[in-house]
Design a protein around this motif. Structure first.
Motif, mmCIF file in Angstrom:
data_model
loop_
_atom_site.group_PDB
_atom_site.id
_atom_site.type_symbol
_atom_site.label_atom_id
_atom_site.label_comp_id
_atom_site.label_asym_id
_atom_site.label_seq_id
_atom_site.Cartn_x
_atom_site.Cartn_y
_atom_site.Cartn_z
ATOM 1 N N PRO A 123 10.455 45.515 45.982
ATOM 2 C CA PRO A 123 11.378 44.546 46.595
ATOM 3 C C PRO A 123 12.798 44.759 46.070
ATOM 4 O O PRO A 123 12.988 45.161 44.912
ATOM 5 C CB PRO A 123 10.818 43.192 46.149
ATOM 6 C CG PRO A 123 10.047 43.487 44.897
ATOM 7 C CD PRO A 123 9.508 44.880 45.057
ATOM 8 N N PRO A 124 13.800 44.512 46.887
ATOM 9 C CA PRO A 124 15.186 44.660 46.417
ATOM 10 C C PRO A 124 15.531 43.612 45.362
ATOM 11 O O PRO A 124 14.877 42.574 45.254
ATOM 12 C CB PRO A 124 16.002 44.471 47.698
ATOM 13 C CG PRO A 124 15.122 43.671 48.603
ATOM 14 C CD PRO A 124 13.713 44.077 48.288
ATOM 15 N N ALA A 125 16.566 43.913 44.595
ATOM 16 C CA ALA A 125 17.001 42.965 43.566
ATOM 17 C C ALA A 125 17.606 41.716 44.218
ATOM 18 O O ALA A 125 17.520 40.611 43.677
ATOM 19 C CB ALA A 125 18.022 43.620 42.638
ATOM 20 N N ARG A 126 18.194 41.913 45.404
ATOM 21 C CA ARG A 126 18.848 40.781 46.076
ATOM 22 C C ARG A 126 18.943 41.088 47.563
ATOM 23 O O ARG A 126 19.089 42.236 47.964
ATOM 24 C CB ARG A 126 20.254 40.565 45.481
ATOM 25 C CG ARG A 126 21.046 39.443 46.121
ATOM 26 C CD ARG A 126 22.320 39.136 45.327
ATOM 27 N NE ARG A 126 23.139 38.159 46.021
ATOM 28 C CZ ARG A 126 24.158 38.472 46.816
ATOM 29 N NH1 ARG A 126 24.510 39.747 46.987
ATOM 30 N NH2 ARG A 126 24.871 37.530 47.415
ATOM 31 N N VAL A 127 18.798 40.044 48.364
ATOM 32 C CA VAL A 127 19.023 40.171 49.805
ATOM 33 C C VAL A 127 20.222 39.289 50.158
ATOM 34 O O VAL A 127 20.237 38.091 49.853
ATOM 35 C CB VAL A 127 17.781 39.735 50.619
ATOM 36 C CG1 VAL A 127 18.074 39.811 52.116
ATOM 37 C CG2 VAL A 127 16.578 40.585 50.261
ATOM 38 N N ASP A 128 21.227 39.896 50.773
ATOM 39 C CA ASP A 128 22.423 39.138 51.133
ATOM 40 C C ASP A 128 22.048 38.032 52.124
ATOM 41 O O ASP A 128 21.497 38.323 53.188
ATOM 42 C CB ASP A 128 23.465 40.071 51.758
ATOM 43 C CG ASP A 128 24.806 39.392 51.943
ATOM 44 O OD1 ASP A 128 24.878 38.479 52.804
ATOM 45 O OD2 ASP A 128 25.769 39.766 51.256
ATOM 46 N N PRO A 129 22.345 36.754 51.785
ATOM 47 C CA PRO A 129 21.906 35.649 52.646
ATOM 48 C C PRO A 129 22.595 35.627 54.007
ATOM 49 O O PRO A 129 22.073 35.050 54.955
ATOM 50 C CB PRO A 129 22.250 34.409 51.822
ATOM 51 C CG PRO A 129 23.332 34.842 50.888
ATOM 52 C CD PRO A 129 23.054 36.279 50.578
ATOM 53 N N VAL A 130 23.740 36.248 54.103
ATOM 54 C CA VAL A 130 24.488 36.235 55.366
ATOM 55 C C VAL A 130 24.102 37.416 56.253
ATOM 56 O O VAL A 130 23.726 37.259 57.411
ATOM 57 C CB VAL A 130 26.009 36.236 55.095
ATOM 58 C CG1 VAL A 130 26.787 36.273 56.418
ATOM 59 C CG2 VAL A 130 26.401 35.018 54.279
#
Length: 359
Positions: free
Chosen positions: A32-39
């Protein structure tokens, strides 16, 4: 974008994984990625994820299934190394089985070549079979048979073990008179094993069928070659030019553990599960046979035996008897005596066949 995080494109380039693969591994929970951009929904990866990503890439190149990769990645380094070693040992064993099948098919097709057939010198076999209950067991669940075309040993187990082994061998005896039809040797062997499996199921239908069955190791003499069908832990040895070769692979839990490097030969010899089968006829286990073709040479001596012999006799002792005994009948008697001399804890059956030039 967070500090130091990499876009999926940059991370794909650094890890040598495609963006498509990274999206799949995210969906599977593998990477899984470290973060998914919420926008934007863009996946962002941390540089310290590169080591795991490269490990995944290398394991995929080995052909490891994704589910197993996820398991490997959950382990510490030592356990992960052992799991990779076990996976590769199993891969090599599967490759060896396919290599044997390739050799079988090539040999089978070459034998269909008229030029090859014409060049073969006429050979015949001399043979003997013997079976003994041993010194501990009350009954003998083995069956041994030797004829001009068929050599077979079966080791029954469970409440219906004796009729199961007898049924398996009896189902093959038509090979003595039928010969090789137009379909060829490969079809003959496959059909014969299917017939044996049906016969075993019929023999153990009454009672606790799930606990009864048999191994089956048989060789069919074609006049210049011996075709082998093998299921279980009976063995075939070849004595050629003074050297002893074992030409079957045990289908047991312990042999699988040996193949995967989980135990060593010394531990295998005394392992409590050493007789637990992973392939057999009639017990609900896998009944797929190993099949091989052996070009016979004058002077070859073949031994088919149930596990009651190699369990108590070393390859060196078996070699000594096979090389020293004259006629097949004498070799059979001496091999049975060898097993019983070591305590005879199990039934023991032997078939010995010598390849000789036809007069």
């Amino acid at each position: 974008m967070g500090m130091g995080l990499l876009t999926i494109g940059a991370f794909a380039k650094a890890s040598r994984l495609s963006p498509k693969a990274l999206r799949l591994y995210d969906e599977l929970g593998l990477l899984p990625p470290a973060r998914v951009d919420p926008v934007t929904g863009y996946r962002l990866y941390a540089p310290d994820q590169l080591e795991r990503a490269r490990l995944v890439a290398w394991l995929r190149r080995l052909g490891m299934p994704l589910v197993r990769i996820r398991h490997v990645c959950s382990l510490d380094a030592g356990a992960a190394a052992r799991e990779i070693r076990a996976f590769w040992a199993r891969t090599e064993a599967d490759f060896a089985a396919r290599r044997d099948l390739v050799a079988f098919l090539v040999g089978h097709l070459e034998r269909e070549d008229p030029d090859m057939t014409a060049a073969m010198s006429p050979l015949s076999i001399r043979y003997a079979a013997g079976s003994d209950a041993g010194l501990v067991r009350e009954t003998n669940q083995d069956t041994a048979y030797a004829g001009s075309r068929l050599l077979a040993v079966a080791d029954g187990f469970g409440a219906g073990g004796a009729p199961a082994s007898a049924a398996a061998v009896d189902a093959l005896k038509h090979l003595e008179t039928d010969g090789v039809p137009a379909g060829g040797l490969l079809d003959v062997l496959a059909d014969a094993v299917e017939q044996a499996e049906r016969a075993v199921h019929g023999a153990v239908r009454t009672g606790s069928a799930e606990e009864a069955g048999t191994t089956l190791t048989a060789m069919f003499w074609t006049g210049s070659q011996l075709a082998l069908a093998h299921i279980g832990d009976c063995r075939v040895y070849l004595l050629r030019d003074g050297e002893l070769f074992r030409i079957t692979h045990d289908h047991t839990v312990v042999q699988a553990m040996l193949d995967e490097g989980r135990i060593g030969p010394e531990e295998a010899a005394s392992h409590p599960q050493r007789s637990m089968l992973v392939r057999a006829l009639g017990s609900g286990a896998d009944g797929t046979p190993d099949m091989r073709l052996h070009d016979a040479r004058p002077g070859d001596r073949y031994l088919l035996c149930s596990d009651g012999l190699p369990t108590v006799a070393s390859d060196g002792e078996i070699h000594r008897v096979l090389a020293g005994a004259g006629e097949p009948e004498r070799a059979v008697r001496e091999l049975v005596a060898l097993a019983n001399g070591a305590g005879g804890p199990d039934n023991v059956s032997c078939v010995v066949a010598d390849v000789v030039a036809s007069a």
